[in-house]
Design a protein around this motif. Structure first.
Motif, PDB file in Angstrom:
ATOM      1  N   THR A   1      -7.660  -3.258   8.253  1.00  7.48           N
ATOM      2  CA  THR A   1      -7.704  -1.871   8.694  1.00  7.48           C
ATOM      3  C   THR A   1      -6.334  -1.263   8.456  1.00  7.48           C
TER       4      THR A   1
ATOM      5  N   PHE B   1      -9.686   2.476   5.856  1.00 10.27           N
ATOM      6  CA  PHE B   1      -8.663   3.441   6.240  1.00 10.27           C
ATOM      7  C   PHE B   1      -9.093   4.200   7.491  1.00 10.27           C
TER       8      PHE B   1
ATOM      9  N   GLN C   1      -6.906  -2.038  -3.623  1.00  9.28           N
ATOM     10  CA  GLN C   1      -7.214  -3.472  -3.626  1.00  9.28           C
ATOM     11  C   GLN C   1      -6.789  -4.118  -4.948  1.00  9.28           C
TER      12      GLN C   1
ATOM     13  N   ASN D   1     -10.212   5.884  -3.046  1.00 11.64           N
ATOM     14  CA  ASN D   1      -9.297   5.074  -3.859  1.00 11.64           C
ATOM     15  C   ASN D   1      -9.073   3.668  -3.306  1.00 11.64           C
ATOM     16  N   ALA D   2      -9.861   3.250  -2.335  1.00  7.91           N
ATOM     17  CA  ALA D   2      -9.662   1.938  -1.709  1.00  7.91           C
ATOM     18  C   ALA D   2      -9.722   0.809  -2.732  1.00  7.91           C
ATOM     19  N   ARG D   3     -10.626   0.900  -3.678  1.00  5.63           N
ATOM     20  CA  ARG D   3     -10.765  -0.145  -4.706  1.00  5.63           C
ATOM     21  C   ARG D   3      -9.492  -0.244  -5.556  1.00  5.63           C
TER      22      ARG D   3
ATOM     23  N   ARG E   1     -10.765  -6.333   1.991  1.00 10.95           N
ATOM     24  CA  ARG E   1     -11.435  -5.043   1.845  1.00 10.95           C
ATOM     25  C   ARG E   1     -10.720  -4.070   2.767  1.00 10.95           C
ATOM     26  N   LEU E   2     -10.282  -2.931   2.238  1.00 13.89           N
ATOM     27  CA  LEU E   2      -9.477  -1.985   2.997  1.00 13.89           C
ATOM     28  C   LEU E   2     -10.349  -0.946   3.688  1.00 13.89           C
TER      29      LEU E   2
ATOM     30  N   LEU F   1      -8.316   8.604   0.378  1.00 10.28           N
ATOM     31  CA  LEU F   1      -7.901   7.207   0.561  1.00 10.28           C
ATOM     32  C   LEU F   1      -9.106   6.274   0.484  1.00 10.28           C
ATOM     33  N   LYS F   2     -10.186   6.650   1.131  1.00  6.52           N
ATOM     34  CA  LYS F   2     -11.394   5.827   1.091  1.00  6.52           C
ATOM     35  C   LYS F   2     -11.955   5.748  -0.323  1.00  6.52           C
TER      36      LYS F   2
ATOM     37  N   ILE G   1       0.834  -1.203   0.000  1.00  9.00           N
ATOM     38  CA  ILE G   1       0.000   0.000   0.000  1.00  9.00           C
ATOM     39  C   ILE G   1       0.869   1.253   0.000  1.00  9.00           C
TER      40      ILE G   1
END
Length: 114
Positions: free
Chosen positions: A50, A94, A77, A72-74, A91-92, A69-70, A17
């Motif tokens: 997390t 943040f 992943q 771009n989480a996909r 599943r991330l 960040l949330k 990450i």
């Protein structure tokens, strides 16, 4: 699952990450150089992870960085899916890590005592 294996997975995800931060967040209004990945904690089933991040700047910048960040989480992943061989890509989630700020406050209090 052994604790050692889970720690290695957490460390690997943290590294992936952090290394992909500049490519994933390229063009965003928040500079990825201001964001530090301080830790990753996967669940025992490896379905969720997390991600703790520290952001250098004021409170508005921290909230904006967390929102990016949330958003771009996909994409993070997808990078994990490409670079790490796992049965499931977690599943991330943040979260802001405020431990560095708390440490600075403690150091400031200690310096005032002298």
């Amino acid at each position: 699952m052994s604790v050692d294996r889970l720690q290695r997975i957490n460390s690997l995800l943290r590294r992936v990450i952090a290394e992909s931060m500049f490519t994933v967040m390229q063009g965003d209004s928040v500079a990825p150089g201001l964001i530090t990945v301080t830790g990753v904690k996967c669940g025992k089933d490896l379905r969720d992870a997390t991600v703790k991040v520290s952001v250098f700047g004021d409170e508005a910048l921290k909230e904006a960085a967390l929102a990016h960040l949330k958003h771009n989480a996909r994409r993070f992943q997808e990078v994990i899916n490409r670079e790490v061989r796992m049965k499931f890509t977690p599943r991330l989630i943040f979260q802001l890590d405020r431990s560095i700020e708390k440490g600075d406050q403690v150091l400031e209090i200690l310096s005032k005592l002298d």
